[in-house]
Design a protein around this motif. Structure first.
Motif, PDB file in Angstrom:
ATOM      1  N   ILE A 125       0.854  -1.430  -0.067  1.00 30.61           N
ATOM      2  CA  ILE A 125      -0.107   0.118  -0.045  1.00 30.61           C
ATOM      3  C   ILE A 125       0.955   1.136   0.010  1.00 30.61           C
ATOM      4  O   ILE A 125       0.508   2.346  -0.999  1.00 30.61           O
ATOM      5  CB  ILE A 125      -0.915   0.167   1.023  1.00 30.61           C
ATOM      6  N   ILE A 408      -3.902  -2.227  -4.208  1.00 30.17           N
ATOM      7  CA  ILE A 408      -4.341  -1.670  -2.923  1.00 30.17           C
ATOM      8  C   ILE A 408      -5.560  -2.084  -2.360  1.00 30.17           C
ATOM      9  O   ILE A 408      -5.804  -2.761  -1.368  1.00 30.17           O
ATOM     10  CB  ILE A 408      -4.565  -0.070  -3.118  1.00 30.17           C
ATOM     11  N   SER A 411      -5.180  -5.995  -1.880  1.00 26.27           N
ATOM     12  CA  SER A 411      -4.416  -6.085  -0.538  1.00 26.27           C
ATOM     13  C   SER A 411      -5.185  -5.910   0.611  1.00 26.27           C
ATOM     14  O   SER A 411      -5.033  -6.603   1.794  1.00 26.27           O
ATOM     15  CB  SER A 411      -3.170  -4.848  -0.327  1.00 26.27           C
ATOM     16  N   ALA A 441      -9.288   4.325  -2.268  1.00 32.67           N
ATOM     17  CA  ALA A 441      -7.858   4.548  -2.717  1.00 32.67           C
ATOM     18  C   ALA A 441      -7.959   5.566  -3.897  1.00 32.67           C
ATOM     19  O   ALA A 441      -6.891   6.505  -3.913  1.00 32.67           O
ATOM     20  CB  ALA A 441      -7.237   3.076  -3.343  1.00 32.67           C
TER      21      ALA A 441
END
Length: 574
Positions: A125, A408, A411, A441
């Motif tokens: 990230i 991201i 994850s 994000a």
């Protein structure tokens, strides 16, 4: 039609294509969202990987750096290209055979540790947000000039477009969108380069024009002309450079191993059906990357000659500001070119600012990120070529942004929720979590695009350094060392990324006045410190390994299975 109308038309059509693909390829399962169902053909994956990898830094900023830094800028060409070879040969096939969705997935299972997985999630990230900052800034720069909006507004527009195909389509939508984006960006990069090469040297191929003589110059070579202009204006010699050997080595090394550790590039190799397709896909990617990367030095050199001649005039006495070409006024409105008439003569003059004559002090500041985008305007190419370059720059930035956002979101949804915090969530809940994570994000990345910590390629270089210091050693040791244990890998990743991030933050943000070779460790710049971080990672991991428990036998057998060629035609399904 004028440039702005054509830009609206070409960029609008490309956006419609991307959104149409996202709707057509909408992901219906987590496997489609994460790895496009694992069924992407090698040729298409090679094209998508090239688009994913050739970001705004490659399209917009790399030639800009070479244009301004000359020989010093070659570290980006060598590092990024060499790193891709390293990734294709040493990592991708083994990770594909392992059969997982993400890099934290591999690290968590290989190092039999929830903590290792959490550290890898944090690293992924952190790296991706650092990288995204450069991409969203690139989108803003393109929009601010060609759609004549504020950079902030350009970032918001890009954010909306990425939202559609990243959140809706996941990896499936992103993959086929990136195939289209590669076609747009490579066409946009080559067309003006070929035009300008023909105009300046008579050579159709920019790669040969780069080493040819200028038309009407009595046999003066392009690079000789640049060396002469650089010396005359107080800059370092274009073909010699000013960086120390150790810094060139460190930056090249950090970019190489950083490329091999970038999670959004690695995940692309999980999308092909078989392990052998990974190598075929990698070979195609290298071909597609080479088309742009061998053209970049030519684009940089042509743009530099044209820019200096335009601003300073063919006779070198300066250009009347009132009669300045349209491209200068256009970019001046964005704030990316500024003119300060220091001697009050009404003429623009561009130098290094080091010439003793006060009347020759530098009066024009040019942001290096505009060089590729402004190149067609500087060379007076047709309006449709200028609009095409705008579409190419946006395609490059958006393609990489989408890949990073996917890393991201996976994850968070797969590695953090499914594999760590809530293993009992359903496939539908996991898919929803992935989309929500991507939305959050996108909002955060827009903030970084509006408030970037540097120019595009510099920010991206930091992401490579962080990847070099964290993921690369953990993956290499995970594949090629059966004995490396969880304690060693975790300690290595934490110290590697901690040291590298602290070094970059100190010199770039805490004490920028100390950011010079006198204060750097061994003369290594923040862009190259990732190589030192990598060495620290390996060293700490090896020391900790000596004082901790051995790796379980079943993990050692699993590593042997990854490396064993037997059954490599098909990947394991987990």
């Amino acid at each position: 039609m004028d440039v702005q109308t054509l830009t609206f038309l070409i960029v609008g059509l490309s956006f419609a294509l991307y959104i149409g693909i996202a709707i057509w390829a909408r992901a219906g399962s987590t496997k489609e969202f994460y790895v496009a169902g694992g069924g992407v053909p090698p040729l298409a994956n090679g094209m998508a990987t090239a688009a994913d990898w050739m970001s705004a830094a490659s399209f917009i900023s790399m030639a800009g750096i070479i244009s301004f830094a000359g020989y010093d800028g070659s570290v980006y060409l060598m590092g990024w290209t060499g790193g891709y070879v390293l990734l294709a040969m040493c990592l991708a096939p083994y990770l594909r055979k392992f059969g997982k969705f993400t890099v934290p997935d591999f690290i968590g299972d290989r190092y039999y540790s929830r903590t290792a997985r959490l550290v890898a999630i944090f690293c992924a990230i952190f790296i991706c947000f650092t990288y995204i900052a450069g991409q969203m800034r690139g989108v803003g720069v393109v929009f601010s000039r060609f759609l004549e909006v504020e950079i902030e507004t350009g970032v918001y527009i890009g954010m909306v477009i990425v939202f559609f195909y990243a959140v809706l389509g996941g990896m499936k939508g992103i993959t086929y969108t990136q195939v289209a984006q590669y076609c747009v960006l490579v066409f946009a990069y080559l067309v003006p380069a070929i035009f300008i090469s023909m105009m300046m040297t008579g050579h159709f191929f920019p790669q040969t024009g780069f080493g040819a003589t200028l038309i009407g110059s009595d046999g003066v070579y392009v690079l000789d002309k640049l060396d002469g202009l650089s010396a005359e204006l107080g800059f370092a010699q274009y073909t010699e450079g000013s960086k120390s050997m150790i810094d060139v080595f460190a930056i090249t090394g950090a970019l190489m191993v950083g490329t091999a550790g970038l999670p959004h590039v690695i995940v692309r190799f999980f999308t092909v059906p078989r392990v052998k397709d990974t190598r075929i896909s990698a070979a195609w990617t290298l071909v597609f990357i080479a088309i742009v990367y061998t053209t970049a030095p030519a684009v940089a050199s042509f743009a530099r000659v044209n820019m200096i001649d335009t601003i300073n005039g063919k006779d070198g006495s300066g250009t009347e500001y009132a009669e300045a070409p349209g491209w200068i006024k256009n970019w001046e409105r964005t704030g990316l070119i500024t003119f300060d008439d220091k001697n009050g003569d009404g003429k623009m003059f561009y130098t290094a600012g080091k010439i003793t004559d006060p009347n020759s002090a530098n009066e024009v500041n040019v942001d290096r990120d505009i060089m590729v985008l402004a190149n067609p305007e500087i060379a007076n190419l047709p309006a449709w070529v200028i609009a095409l370059v705008a579409a190419g720059g946006i395609a490059a930035a958006l393609s990489t942004t989408a890949g990073l956002l996917l890393v991201i979101s996976t994850s968070v949804s797969h590695d953090l929720l499914k594999r760590t915090l809530k293993p009992d969530i359903t496939d539908k809940q996991e898919l929803l979590a992935a989309r929500l994570a991507a939305m959050v994000a996108i909002v955060i990345s827009a903030y970084f695009g509006i408030n970037p910590p540097g120019f595009v390629a510099s920010v991206v270089a930091f992401a490579f350094g962080l990847a070099a210091a964290s993921f690369f050693p953990a993956i290499i040791m995970g594949i090629f060392s059966k004995t490396m244990n969880r304690e060693g890998a975790i300690a290595g990743m934490v110290t590697g990324i901690g040291f590298t991030a602290a070094y970059i933050i100190f010199f770039k943000f805490v004490s920028p006045e100390l950011n010079n070779p006198e204060h750097w460790f061994l003369g290594i710049s923040p862009e190259g410190i990732g190589l030192v971080g990598m060495i620290i990672n390996f060293a700490i991991a090896a020391v900790v390994l000596k004082f901790t428990q051995a790796t379980p036998i079943e993990i050692q057998e699993m590593v042997e299975g990854i490396r064993n060629p037997k059954g490599s035609a098909e990947a394991h399904d987990h």
